[in-house]
Motif scaffolding. Structure first.
Motif, PDB file in Angstrom:
ATOM      1  N   ARG A  34     -12.632 -21.338 -12.054  1.00 33.47           N
ATOM      2  CA  ARG A  34     -11.305 -21.570 -11.448  1.00 33.47           C
ATOM      3  C   ARG A  34     -11.467 -22.373 -10.164  1.00 33.47           C
ATOM      4  NH1 ARG A  34      -8.356 -17.232  -8.244  1.00 33.47           N
ATOM      5  NH2 ARG A  34     -10.382 -16.277  -8.565  1.00 33.47           N
ATOM      6  N   HIS A  50      -9.905 -10.082   2.653  1.00 30.60           N
ATOM      7  CA  HIS A  50     -10.257  -9.278   1.482  1.00 30.60           C
ATOM      8  C   HIS A  50     -11.687  -9.591   1.071  1.00 30.60           C
ATOM      9  CE1 HIS A  50      -9.727 -12.952  -0.768  1.00 30.60           C
ATOM     10  NE2 HIS A  50      -8.503 -13.055  -0.299  1.00 30.60           N
ATOM     11  N   TYR A 120     -10.143  -7.686  -6.449  1.00 29.83           N
ATOM     12  CA  TYR A 120      -9.927  -7.745  -4.990  1.00 29.83           C
ATOM     13  C   TYR A 120     -10.151  -6.381  -4.350  1.00 29.83           C
ATOM     14  CZ  TYR A 120      -7.416 -12.282  -4.813  1.00 29.83           C
ATOM     15  OH  TYR A 120      -7.065 -13.604  -4.859  1.00 29.83           O
ATOM     16  N   ARG A 122      -8.710  -5.094  -0.929  1.00 32.20           N
ATOM     17  CA  ARG A 122      -7.813  -5.598   0.115  1.00 32.20           C
ATOM     18  C   ARG A 122      -7.749  -4.683   1.333  1.00 32.20           C
ATOM     19  NH1 ARG A 122      -4.935 -10.123  -1.281  1.00 32.20           N
ATOM     20  NH2 ARG A 122      -4.633 -10.579  -3.483  1.00 32.20           N
TER      21      ARG A 122
HETATM   22  P1  TYD Z   1      -4.713 -14.340  -2.100  1.00 30.30           P
HETATM   23  O1  TYD Z   1      -6.042 -14.566  -2.763  1.00 30.30           O
HETATM   24  O2  TYD Z   1      -4.379 -12.928  -1.663  1.00 30.30           O
HETATM   25  O3  TYD Z   1      -4.557 -15.313  -0.852  1.00 30.30           O
HETATM   26  P2  TYD Z   1      -5.397 -15.455   0.472  1.00 30.30           P
HETATM   27  O4  TYD Z   1      -6.520 -14.490   0.374  1.00 30.30           O
HETATM   28  O5  TYD Z   1      -5.847 -16.856   0.504  1.00 30.30           O
HETATM   29  O6  TYD Z   1      -4.502 -15.158   1.606  1.00 30.30           O
HETATM   30  O7  TYD Z   1      -3.579 -14.882  -3.054  1.00 30.30           O
HETATM   31  C1  TYD Z   1      -2.231 -15.000  -2.620  1.00 30.30           C
HETATM   32  C2  TYD Z   1      -1.330 -14.758  -3.816  1.00 30.30           C
HETATM   33  O8  TYD Z   1      -1.569 -15.727  -4.824  1.00 30.30           O
HETATM   34  C3  TYD Z   1      -1.546 -13.390  -4.462  1.00 30.30           C
HETATM   35  O9  TYD Z   1      -0.274 -12.863  -4.803  1.00 30.30           O
HETATM   36  C4  TYD Z   1      -2.301 -13.687  -5.724  1.00 30.30           C
HETATM   37  C5  TYD Z   1      -1.902 -15.113  -6.061  1.00 30.30           C
HETATM   38  N1  TYD Z   1      -3.017 -15.853  -6.685  1.00 30.30           N
HETATM   39  C6  TYD Z   1      -2.968 -16.131  -8.052  1.00 30.30           C
HETATM   40  O10 TYD Z   1      -2.010 -15.769  -8.761  1.00 30.30           O
HETATM   41  N2  TYD Z   1      -4.021 -16.819  -8.619  1.00 30.30           N
HETATM   42  C7  TYD Z   1      -5.074 -17.231  -7.894  1.00 30.30           C
HETATM   43  O11 TYD Z   1      -6.022 -17.844  -8.449  1.00 30.30           O
HETATM   44  C8  TYD Z   1      -5.119 -16.921  -6.486  1.00 30.30           C
HETATM   45  C9  TYD Z   1      -6.283 -17.345  -5.630  1.00 30.30           C
HETATM   46  C10 TYD Z   1      -4.061 -16.245  -5.934  1.00 30.30           C
END
Ligand code: TYD
Length: 133
Positions: A34, A50, A120, A122
């Motif tokens: 990905r 996270h 994750y 978190r």
């Molecule tokens: P997140 O990984 O929590 O963001 P960051 O850590 O960069 O702040 O992702 C934010 C939102 O996007 C969360 O609801 C999950 C969604 N998401 C996906 O649906 N697919 C993905 O590949 C990623 C990275 C995030």
């Protein structure tokens, strides 16, 4: 044990503009499942906060600059990414967040897995429990 590290990616310099490369299992130690990117980050915001149980990642500042704060539960390190030929490799089990985004910065993330919310962690206390297991 694997640790976060900067990987110097190839840089092919050319008066017409430079070119860099990432090949899976060659310049990075995993197969790419990905790619996602973070952009339009308002000043003062941070991302991340996270850890992942399984997935490995590599982060590249394709444009601009930002800092990646990594924490293995014992110590914290800050990697400043500001060149598009540096990749920050993050193994699993590392708490991370990204901060100090410059205007128009673009963070590309290569991941060893498809998106899975189950991978994750978190909550920081849960992260500490996970790595001390
Ligand atoms: P997140 O990984 O929590 O963001 P960051 O850590 O960069 O702040 O992702 C934010 C939102 O996007 C969360 O609801 C999950 C969604 N998401 C996906 O649906 N697919 C993905 O590949 C990623 C990275 C995030």
């Amino acid at each position: 044990m694997k640790k976060p590290e900067i990987i110097n990616l190839p840089k092919i310099e050319d008066p017409r503009g430079n070119l860099s490369i990432i090949e899976e299992e060659n310049h990075i130690p995993f197969k790419i499942a990905r790619v996602y990117w973070i952009y339009d980050v308002p000043g003062g915001q941070y991302r991340g906060g996270h850890a992942f149980k399984e997935q490995h990642e590599m982060i590249v500042a394709l444009s601009g600059s930002f800092d990646v704060v990594v924490d293995n539960g014992i110590m914290k390190q800050i990697f400043s990414l500001n060149r598009s030929y540096y990749g920050l490799y993050l193994p699993s089990g590392i708490w991370r967040y990204l901060q100090n985004f410059s205007t128009n910065s673009l963070a590309m993330v290569l991941s060893s897995s498809k998106f899975s919310e189950e991978d994750y962690i978190r909550s920081y206390p849960e992260f500490l429990k996970f790595i001390l297991k």
